[in-house]
Write an enzyme that holds these catalytic residues in place. Structure first.
Site, PDB file in Angstrom:
ATOM      1  N   GLY A 113       0.677  -1.179  -0.200  1.00  0.00           N
ATOM      2  CA  GLY A 113      -0.168  -0.005  -0.087  1.00  0.00           C
ATOM      3  C   GLY A 113       0.951   1.141  -0.174  1.00  0.00           C
ATOM      4  O   GLY A 113       0.363   2.241   0.213  1.00  0.00           O
ATOM      5  N   LEU A 114       2.107   1.287  -0.251  1.00  0.00           N
ATOM      6  CA  LEU A 114       3.037   2.387  -0.331  1.00  0.00           C
ATOM      7  C   LEU A 114       3.345   2.563  -1.784  1.00  0.00           C
ATOM      8  O   LEU A 114       4.337   3.584  -1.666  1.00  0.00           O
ATOM      9  CB  LEU A 114       4.352   1.767   0.551  1.00  0.00           C
ATOM     10  CG  LEU A 114       4.089   1.660   2.055  1.00  0.00           C
ATOM     11  CD1 LEU A 114       5.394   1.173   2.982  1.00  0.00           C
ATOM     12  CD2 LEU A 114       3.517   2.912   2.870  1.00  0.00           C
ATOM     13  N   GLY A 115       2.798   2.072  -2.671  1.00  0.00           N
ATOM     14  CA  GLY A 115       3.076   2.452  -3.900  1.00  0.00           C
ATOM     15  C   GLY A 115       4.573   1.917  -4.604  1.00  0.00           C
ATOM     16  O   GLY A 115       5.177   2.367  -5.312  1.00  0.00           O
ATOM     17  N   SER A 116       4.733   0.441  -3.926  1.00  0.00           N
ATOM     18  CA  SER A 116       6.064  -0.110  -4.471  1.00  0.00           C
ATOM     19  C   SER A 116       5.981  -0.438  -5.865  1.00  0.00           C
ATOM     20  O   SER A 116       7.008  -0.465  -6.557  1.00  0.00           O
ATOM     21  CB  SER A 116       6.243  -1.411  -3.553  1.00  0.00           C
ATOM     22  OG  SER A 116       5.192  -2.333  -3.807  1.00  0.00           O
ATOM     23  N   GLU A 149       1.657   0.836 -16.362  1.00  0.00           N
ATOM     24  CA  GLU A 149       0.905  -0.160 -15.232  1.00  0.00           C
ATOM     25  C   GLU A 149      -0.610  -0.302 -15.467  1.00  0.00           C
ATOM     26  O   GLU A 149      -1.292  -1.244 -15.774  1.00  0.00           O
ATOM     27  CB  GLU A 149       1.006   0.648 -13.754  1.00  0.00           C
ATOM     28  CG  GLU A 149       2.262   0.326 -13.314  1.00  0.00           C
ATOM     29  CD  GLU A 149       2.326   1.054 -11.897  1.00  0.00           C
ATOM     30  OE1 GLU A 149       1.830   0.130 -10.924  1.00  0.00           O
ATOM     31  OE2 GLU A 149       2.847   1.987 -11.623  1.00  0.00           O
ATOM     32  N   ASP A 161       0.950   7.251  -7.313  1.00  0.00           N
ATOM     33  CA  ASP A 161       2.204   6.719  -6.985  1.00  0.00           C
ATOM     34  C   ASP A 161       3.301   6.934  -7.790  1.00  0.00           C
ATOM     35  O   ASP A 161       4.250   7.008  -7.495  1.00  0.00           O
ATOM     36  CB  ASP A 161       1.819   5.216  -7.086  1.00  0.00           C
ATOM     37  CG  ASP A 161       0.854   4.830  -5.920  1.00  0.00           C
ATOM     38  OD1 ASP A 161       0.529   5.703  -5.028  1.00  0.00           O
ATOM     39  OD2 ASP A 161       0.401   3.547  -6.032  1.00  0.00           O
TER      40      ASP A 161
END
Length: 344
Positions: A113-116, A149, A161
């Site tokens: 959920g951190l935009g990895s 993406e 992100d």
């Protein structure tokens, strides 16, 4: 032998998440407030005497290979899509080094959920431009990462992100009308450290539903008109949060996180499964002003804002509940790349 490396930061999304997703962003204009942190996705490209391209993910323990043509052997679809979209490695091959090895890993687990995922795409693109000796416009880099993406791989989601990984820092992003405006909110190191001193992030476990399902469900509810009002309310929080930050009213910022979380949960019943509600209620009982899931929902990382003198008590309570508390710091830069000469 020249080795190229890059790293792109992940981010904490504070306010406005979901308003950067189509069709809301195009039809109504989205706003997101986030800040990058010192958790990175890291990539390295090394020349190889073996032909073709080998991709190795150290954290996923997966390997993909491309020897000739465009048929990949392996399951690493995201880095494969980046290399297919930007075949710059083809132009820098030589008789001595006809191939390349791409190695990568993330400081946070998949689905954090951190935009990895976006940080991976951005760091790879930065590497490809560097190894080809080409420059780029940062907005174009973020848009290319978005296209790979969301269009090429059809992964539902928004734009925050990719832009956070490229630009970095505490920024307010305006989405819509065919353009994205990046507005720095606070750059004073003391102000960032003050906010940081009152924040805790913790990993509560894998998401119970795939992000694809969560985002698709939220988009379907928006298209039907069920959550349009909620998106408008979520966007309205962004301007208020930005004002509070600039005035360094951190406790009010934390309380606003709670108000926004109550609205965000109504986007979809899958955003806050029982484990999320349990952890959130626990944090509130131990002094947190407010908090939220850092991504689409279902699990991953949560962030909590609390008074400085309640921080250790809250960390202990979360740890005893099975939450993995992670130290972090804000970073004010986006993706970075460099190269070094090493002996074979």
């Amino acid at each position: 032998m020249k080795i190229y490396k890059a790293r792109a930061p992940m981010r904490i999304g504070f306010f406005g998440g979901g308003t950067d997703v189509s069709p809301y962003a195009e039809e109504h204009g989205g706003k997101v407030l986030n800040c990058t942190i010192n958790l990175f996705v890291r990539c390295m490209i090394t020349p190889s005497s073996a032909p073709g391209i080998t991709i190795r993910s150290l954290d996923l323990q997966e390997v993909s290979k491309l020897v000739s043509g465009r048929e990949w052997d392996g399951q690493l679809s995201l880095p494969q899509a980046v290399l297919d979209a930007m075949p710059l490695l083809q132009s820098v091959r030589s008789a001595e080094n006809p191939g390349f090895k791409l190695t990568m890993f993330s400081d946070a687990p998949p689905g954090s959920g951190l935009g990895s995922s976006s940080a991976l795409v951005v760091s790879m693109l930065k590497l490809l431009y560097a190894i080809a000796g080409q420059t780029y416009d940062p907005h174009q880099l973020a848009e290319l990462a978005y296209r790979i993406e969301r269009v090429d791989l059809n992964i539902p989601g928004g734009r925050q992100d990719q832009y956070a990984a490229v630009f970095g820092g505490m920024c307010l992003y305006h989405f819509g009308q065919g353009r994205v405006i990046v507005e720095p909110v606070i750059t004073d190191p003391a102000a960032l450290m003050e906010l940081e001193s009152c924040l805790i992030i913790g990993y509560i476990g894998d998401r119970q539903l795939l992000t694809r399902h969560l985002m698709s469900d939220q988009v379907q509810r928006l298209v039907k008109g069920d959550t349009l009002r909620l998106h408008d309310e979520t966007k309205a929080f962004v301007d208020e949060a930005t004002r509070l930050l600039r005035e360094l009213r951190i406790s009010d910022f934390g309380r606003l996180l709670h108000e926004a979380w109550e609205v965000k949960k109504a986007f979809s019943p899958h955003i806050a499964p029982p484990i999320v509600d349990h952890v959130y209620d626990l944090a509130r009982r131990h002094g947190a002003w407010g908090g939220k899931i850092t991504g689409a929902g279902g699990g991953g990382f949560m962030v909590f804002a609390c008074p400085f003198d309640r921080r250790l008590d809250l960390e202990r309570a979360l740890t005893e509940a099975g939450v993995i508390v992670r130290p972090f710091s804000f970073v004010t830069h986006g993706v970075q790349s460099w190269s070094v000469e090493e002996r074979d």
